[in-house]
Write a protein that holds these residues in place. Structure first.
Motif, PDB file in Angstrom:
ATOM      1  N   GLU A   1      35.480  58.057  31.670  1.00  0.00           N
ATOM      2  CA  GLU A   1      34.522  58.336  32.745  1.00  0.00           C
ATOM      3  C   GLU A   1      34.005  57.058  33.419  1.00  0.00           C
ATOM      4  OE1 GLU A   1      31.539  60.783  30.937  1.00  0.00           O
ATOM      5  OE2 GLU A   1      32.828  62.556  30.924  1.00  0.00           O
TER       6      GLU A   1
ATOM      7  N   ASN B   1      33.757  54.485  36.588  1.00  0.00           N
ATOM      8  CA  ASN B   1      33.813  54.659  38.040  1.00  0.00           C
ATOM      9  C   ASN B   1      34.858  53.710  38.640  1.00  0.00           C
ATOM     10  OD1 ASN B   1      32.589  52.058  38.508  1.00  0.00           O
ATOM     11  ND2 ASN B   1      30.590  52.979  38.108  1.00  0.00           N
ATOM     12  N   GLU B   2      35.125  53.913  39.938  1.00  0.00           N
ATOM     13  CA  GLU B   2      36.189  53.157  40.590  1.00  0.00           C
ATOM     14  C   GLU B   2      35.929  51.653  40.592  1.00  0.00           C
ATOM     15  OE1 GLU B   2      35.008  55.968  41.552  1.00  0.00           O
ATOM     16  OE2 GLU B   2      36.694  57.308  41.943  1.00  0.00           O
TER      17      GLU B   2
ATOM     18  N   LYS C   1      39.387  56.825  34.082  1.00  0.00           N
ATOM     19  CA  LYS C   1      38.467  57.674  34.836  1.00  0.00           C
ATOM     20  C   LYS C   1      38.202  59.003  34.132  1.00  0.00           C
ATOM     21  CE  LYS C   1      37.655  59.532  39.467  1.00  0.00           C
ATOM     22  NZ  LYS C   1      36.354  58.852  39.605  1.00  0.00           N
TER      23      LYS C   1
ATOM     24  N   ILE D   1      36.856  50.310  37.135  1.00  0.00           N
ATOM     25  CA  ILE D   1      38.318  50.359  37.004  1.00  0.00           C
ATOM     26  C   ILE D   1      38.950  49.238  37.822  1.00  0.00           C
ATOM     27  CG2 ILE D   1      40.389  51.716  37.521  1.00  0.00           C
ATOM     28  CD1 ILE D   1      38.680  54.232  36.992  1.00  0.00           C
TER      29      ILE D   1
END
Length: 411
Positions: A251, A253-254, A247, A257
């Motif tokens: 960078e 996003n959830e 993250k 991930i």
């Protein structure tokens, strides 16, 4: 296509009915463990705890796991695996239902400590049961099936928990978790009858020596356990500091991930059993050589974290970690089980589970502190050094085992 399907199904043949029942019990029990992924959110939103207080609750959770694993081994050696499995499932089931009644910080710390203790008492007797209900030939495959059930349960649990929270609120989690333990208990009691005697596979002098030897005096085994502690601490980073790295540095996003992390469980579910089936047929490499190779795979995944800049590199790193995990955990578990014998079986398997309880207790916080002080790349470098130490410890374990065997042969 039909031939491929038949070949896939044949991998699962030859396992005893009891092993399949233990897998179903493990699956239900782990699907029910849906409080765990939502614990921090529950404590913050429903109870209004601060981050510091949540941290202490999680610590009590970890200490309960550590003591429960140790106690499970002691109780299994004294009373046998059958009553301890029943005791663990019953007490954890009732305890989970009662947890919803606790409100204050100290009540919740004590409650989660006790429930985790009762829950993790289950680990050593399950391993001892696997040893009794499997032959030496299919023991690794039996362990893999149990792991498959646990992974499937962990995958289904959070999704089920999220739906329960959205529909009926947090209280429903504790009810479903508790009832699932009782259901697993009923299936276990109805489907498996206790055996009166554990049959030893051989009676050679080395085995006789191990029957009267505590694992805490088994120097080669302690080297093996130490290597598992280091491996566990490093492995845990992929589910604590590495997602933060994804993250903050990349960078992501959830959602991305989440897909990276879930790819681990999905690949394990599809490929771990066929992989272990293939490994068992290999005669060219020893179990220890394959375990060391699995450490190298995890090491390569950390190198990719340092040098990689693209998403596909991170994905390859995750797959290397997953492949290393699929090899290491079933084989190391079987290795621990191969040394467990006689009246100390529970203690041997408890020490193996304690290694990973320590990893949970220490690993997440250690990784976070390292990232905070040294940054991500230095932390990954430390992890690589730790994996090299794992290899050295396994080499020492192998050397000590050979010396032990020579010494017994000389007698």
């Amino acid at each position: 296509m039909r031939l491929a399907f038949n070949n896939f199904i044949s991998i699962y043949q030859g396992l005893s009915r009891e092993i399949w029942v233990l897998s179903v019990v493990s699956l239900i029990n782990r699907i029910g463990a849906m409080v765990i992924p939502f614990l921090s959110i529950y404590l913050a939103d429903a109870k209004g705890f601060t981050l510091a207080e949540i941290g202490w609750v999680m610590s009590s959770f970890g200490v309960g796991s550590l003591i429960g694993s140790w106690l499970g081994g002691k109780l299994t050696d004294k009373f046998g695996f059958y009553p301890i499995i029943i005791f663990s499932l019953f007490t954890s089931g009732i305890g989970l239902i009662l947890l919803k009644e606790l409100d204050t910080f100290y009540e919740i710390c004590g409650g989660f400590f006790l429930v985790t203790l009762f829950t993790d008492i289950l680990r050593p007797p399950i391993f001892v049961a696997i040893r009794q209900y499997s032959s030496e030939k299919n023991r690794t495959k039996s362990i893999t099936l149990i792991r498959l059930a646990i992974n499937l349960g962990f995958s289904a649990g959070p999704a089920t928990g999220g739906l329960l929270i959205a529909t009926w609120g947090y209280t429903s989690l504790f009810w479903v978790d508790g009832v699932s333990c009782i259901l697993a208990l009923l299936i276990f009691v109805l489907a498996i009858q206790p055996k009166k005697k554990i049959v030893e596979e051989n009676d050679d002098s080395l085995e006789e020596n191990k029957k009267s030897q505590s694992p805490y005096r088994d120097f080669p085994y302690l080297l093996f356990i130490l290597s598992m502690v280091f491996f566990g601490v490093i492995f845990m980073q992929y589910f604590s500091t590495v997602p933060l790295f994804y993250k903050e540095v990349h960078e992501l996003n959830e959602a991305v991930i989440g897909l990276l992390l879930s790819s681990n469980g999905f690949v394990i579910f599809l490929l771990e059993m066929p992989l272990i089936h293939w490994v068992e047929k290999q005669k060219k490499y020893s179990t220890m050589q394959i375990m060391m190779s699995s450490i190298v795979l995890v090491l390569l995944s950390y190198i990719l974290l340092i040098v990689g800049h693209d998403l596909w590199v991170l994905f390859i790193g995750m797959m290397l970690l997953t492949l290393g995990e699929m090899l290491m955990f079933p084989l190391s578990n079987a290795e621990a089980m191969s040394r467990a014998s006689g009246k100390y079986q529970g203690d041997y398997m408890a020490l193996y589970t304690i290694a990973f309880s320590i990893s949970h207790l220490v690993g997440h916080n250690l990784g976070m502190q390292s990232v905070n002080i040294f940054g991500y790349n230095y932390t990954w470098t430390f992890m690589i050094a730790g994996l090299l130490l794992c290899i050295v410890l396994l080499q020492l374990f192998q050397f000590s085992k050979k010396r032990e065997e020579l010494s017994q042969t000389a007698k």
